[in-house]
Design an enzyme around this catalytic site. Structure first.
Site, PDB file in Angstrom:
ATOM      1  N   SER A 148       0.866  -1.178   0.000  1.00  0.00           N
ATOM      2  CA  SER A 148       0.000   0.000   0.000  1.00  0.00           C
ATOM      3  C   SER A 148       0.901   1.225   0.000  1.00  0.00           C
ATOM      4  O   SER A 148       2.079   1.142   0.378  1.00  0.00           O
ATOM      5  CB  SER A 148      -0.901   0.007   1.238  1.00  0.00           C
ATOM      6  OG  SER A 148      -1.653   1.206   1.319  1.00  0.00           O
ATOM      7  N   TYR A 162      -1.522  -1.183  10.673  1.00  0.00           N
ATOM      8  CA  TYR A 162      -1.654  -1.416   9.240  1.00  0.00           C
ATOM      9  C   TYR A 162      -0.474  -0.815   8.483  1.00  0.00           C
ATOM     10  O   TYR A 162       0.119  -1.454   7.604  1.00  0.00           O
ATOM     11  CB  TYR A 162      -2.966  -0.815   8.746  1.00  0.00           C
ATOM     12  CG  TYR A 162      -3.192  -0.922   7.250  1.00  0.00           C
ATOM     13  CD1 TYR A 162      -3.611  -2.115   6.675  1.00  0.00           C
ATOM     14  CD2 TYR A 162      -2.991   0.177   6.421  1.00  0.00           C
ATOM     15  CE1 TYR A 162      -3.820  -2.212   5.310  1.00  0.00           C
ATOM     16  CE2 TYR A 162      -3.195   0.086   5.055  1.00  0.00           C
ATOM     17  CZ  TYR A 162      -3.612  -1.106   4.501  1.00  0.00           C
ATOM     18  OH  TYR A 162      -3.810  -1.206   3.147  1.00  0.00           O
TER      19      TYR A 162
END
Length: 255
Positions: A148, A162
């Site tokens: 990401s 995350y």
């Protein structure tokens, strides 16, 4: 078409492909459309629904349910699936059975932190460790980690676990590129930005409208990047991080 993109690769495994509108499912479909034999795995029974949908499209795909945070279950997955030429590590963020918990770091429980790291980073480690030896043995393979922009390049308040896990996936990619490259196995990562999935929040959809392209990306657009990195055409791409964010990182001021 298959021989042009995948002259040597014949089989692929995509983890975390249970969501109908998710990135993993889009990658699995794209690989199957390219002529590969594809296996998909997820944490819930809905993974079988995805395989059934692809079968209706004339794309036979095998599916399985495993907890990829468990080394024992990953070993069972490896035994069931057999060796693969392409591994797409997409599992992460949480599952329908156990969603990840967000929160600022000083308020985050240790168990929530451990789960956030485990479901994204540990799964990639365990699955790669299980499938990499066979790739090295035949002198060919492709590993594509779905990371990401969050973590390696930017961050959001309340997403420390995350972000740390996704940044770790990029570090893992770099290390794998050095360790497995001499054996003919490449390792690369895709770093999506704002992508329109069923998990997107209203705030995220609004943020996507402020990208240079004034929209969110689609899972199919991320899949295209992953398929390229898995293909023969990317044979000299190793250790790269391909950002798919519509140019959003270029902006200092966003909207």
């Amino acid at each position: 078409m298959a021989y042009q993109l995948f002259g040597r690769s014949r089989t692929a495994l995509v983890t975390g492909a249970g969501a109908r509108d998710g990135i993993g499912f889009a990658i699995a479909r794209a690989l199957a459309q390219a002529g590969l034999t594809v296996s998909i795995t997820g944490a819930s029974e809905r993974i079988h629904e995805r395989a059934a949908e692809l079968a209706l499209e004339g794309l036979p795909v095998t599916s399985s349910v495993f907890d990829l945070t468990s080394a024992h279950q990953v070993a069972q997955l490896r035994e069931m699936t057999g060796p693969v030429d392409i591994l797409i590590n997409n599992a992460g963020m949480g599952s329908i059975k156990q969603p990840a918990v967000d929160g600022i770091l000083i308020e985050l429980d240790e168990a929530d932190w451990d789960y956030g790291i485990s479901v994204t980073l540990k799964t990639a480690f365990l699955v790669t460790r299980a499938f990499l030896p066979a790739m090295i043995g035949v002198g060919h393979g492709r590993i594509v980690n779905i990371a990401s922009v969050t973590g390696p390049l930017v961050a959001n308040v309340g997403e420390s676990a995350y972000a740390a896990a996704k940044a770790g996936m990029v570090g893992l990619t770099h290390a794998l590129a050095l360790e497995a490259g001499p054996a003919g196995v490449t390792a690369n990562a895709v770093a999506p930005g704002w992508i329109n999935t069923g998990a997107s929040t209203p705030e995220e959809r609004l943020a996507a409208k402020k990208t240079p392209l004034a929209r969110a990306g689609s899972p199919d657009e991320v899949a295209a990047a992953a398929v390229f990195l898995a293909s023969d055409r990317a044979s000299y791409v190793n250790g790269a991080v391909l950002v798919v964010d519509g140019g959003n990182l270029l902006q200092e001021r966003k909207g």
